[in-house]
Design a protein around this motif. Sequence first.
Motif, PDB file in Angstrom:
ATOM      1  N   ILE A 310     -27.071  -9.581   2.495  1.00 59.90           N
ATOM      2  CA  ILE A 310     -27.332  -8.939   1.210  1.00 59.90           C
ATOM      3  C   ILE A 310     -26.074  -8.936   0.342  1.00 59.90           C
ATOM      4  O   ILE A 310     -26.132  -9.235  -0.861  1.00 59.90           O
ATOM      5  N   ALA A 311     -24.924  -8.616   0.944  1.00 54.34           N
ATOM      6  CA  ALA A 311     -23.672  -8.577   0.180  1.00 54.34           C
ATOM      7  C   ALA A 311     -23.284  -9.960  -0.324  1.00 54.34           C
ATOM      8  O   ALA A 311     -22.877 -10.126  -1.488  1.00 54.34           O
ATOM      9  N   GLU A 312     -23.399 -10.958   0.523  1.00 54.78           N
ATOM     10  CA  GLU A 312     -22.919 -12.294   0.172  1.00 54.78           C
ATOM     11  C   GLU A 312     -23.819 -13.012  -0.830  1.00 54.78           C
ATOM     12  O   GLU A 312     -23.362 -13.917  -1.537  1.00 54.78           O
ATOM     13  N   ARG A 313     -25.069 -12.567  -0.918  1.00 49.84           N
ATOM     14  CA  ARG A 313     -25.996 -13.199  -1.872  1.00 49.84           C
ATOM     15  C   ARG A 313     -26.284 -12.307  -3.076  1.00 49.84           C
ATOM     16  O   ARG A 313     -27.077 -12.678  -3.947  1.00 49.84           O
ATOM     17  N   GLY A 314     -25.654 -11.155  -3.115  1.00 49.59           N
ATOM     18  CA  GLY A 314     -25.807 -10.274  -4.258  1.00 49.59           C
ATOM     19  C   GLY A 314     -27.237  -9.794  -4.471  1.00 49.59           C
ATOM     20  O   GLY A 314     -27.692  -9.644  -5.612  1.00 49.59           O
ATOM     21  N   ILE A 315     -27.949  -9.524  -3.379  1.00 51.07           N
ATOM     22  CA  ILE A 315     -29.348  -9.087  -3.480  1.00 51.07           C
ATOM     23  C   ILE A 315     -29.396  -7.631  -3.950  1.00 51.07           C
ATOM     24  O   ILE A 315     -28.717  -6.768  -3.389  1.00 51.07           O
ATOM     25  N   GLU A 316     -30.211  -7.360  -4.936  1.00 56.08           N
ATOM     26  CA  GLU A 316     -30.273  -6.024  -5.537  1.00 56.08           C
ATOM     27  C   GLU A 316     -31.258  -5.137  -4.766  1.00 56.08           C
ATOM     28  O   GLU A 316     -32.353  -4.799  -5.236  1.00 56.08           O
ATOM     29  N   VAL A 317     -30.844  -4.727  -3.582  1.00 58.97           N
ATOM     30  CA  VAL A 317     -31.711  -3.932  -2.714  1.00 58.97           C
ATOM     31  C   VAL A 317     -32.047  -2.579  -3.340  1.00 58.97           C
ATOM     32  O   VAL A 317     -33.133  -2.037  -3.118  1.00 58.97           O
TER      33      VAL A 317
END
Length: 350
Positions: A310-317
């Motif tokens: 999630i951090a490395e792909r910038g996913i807006e959880v």
Amino acid sequence: MLGAVFAGDRKVELRHFDDPAPGPGEVVLEIMASGMCGSDLKFYRAAPGEGAKALGLGSAEPVIAGHEPCGSVVAVGAGVNPKQAWLGQRAMVHHYHGCGACPHCSTGWAQLCDEGVKQIYGVTAHGAHARYMKCPASTLVTLRDELSFATGAAIACGTGTAWGALQRLELRADQTIAIFGQGPVGLSATQLAVAFGARVIALDVSGERLARAREFGADACIDPTSCNAVQAIRELTGGLGAHLSLDASSSSQARRQAVQCVRTWGKACFVGEGGDVTLEVSPDLLRRQVSLLGSWTFSTVGQKQCGDFIAERGIEVERLFTHRWRLEQIDEAYRGFDAQQSGKGVVLAD
């Protein structure tokens, strides 16, 4: 401190508890975000004193609810390995605690402990709907600086559960996956699968949830009450069916459709808790070489991998959360959640 307790019959009470102090091998977190999970509703709806007891999980003594914890370490007990925990550490909690030594515990799967899980935080031991929470240092999973505490709370159960199921399915970017149920876990699976590069077919009986799935990147959305869902999935895949499917709905019909909608050599995974399913073994499974999997949450290793992805792909959880609450609003929060009038909620520190 105040902590929220499921008092039974759809009541949540704020009760006074002593501030926790860490024992040997333990830490205390100041909770910054505590997610609300669909599985909480089993305990919220139970008769007084029957929540964990009815599920065979321990005594009927009230405990602080909340099993999606995320916060900062504010106290460290004796004997804690400094590589595991330190003052100021931003951390999620793997909300299961086992013997710590069996093959499952030693690989981060405490919920599968050979001796039986000893504690489930928020169920049989005090959880995160409070200012502070005590837990073994071994249950901590470091939260990267790029991620918010609310994101960490999502990963600590719902989003982490979706990650675990996608890993069981061995999802690839060139595949089509049908995801049944677009509640918090199913929507998390949609968001993660899109980030993998997969084509997602989202299914739900709620138009609002399907609209959110489309916002999260689903390529196609199906209301199974308005059509033959299996046929619709086949039409979207050139008559072959999806490569993979995931059921997060716990609906018997959806589970059956999740098996029937995959192509020959496909895989179906059940992640929704409870309920049952009836299948025609030969046409649904054997004669199409279909693999049927179950996936229960995730390991500490998987929790860390999910956070990294999630951090490395910038996913807006954080987009998963439709409602943000303060602890003193907890009764209102669960009343709305129980009525299915909201998406996913999170309790945040002031």
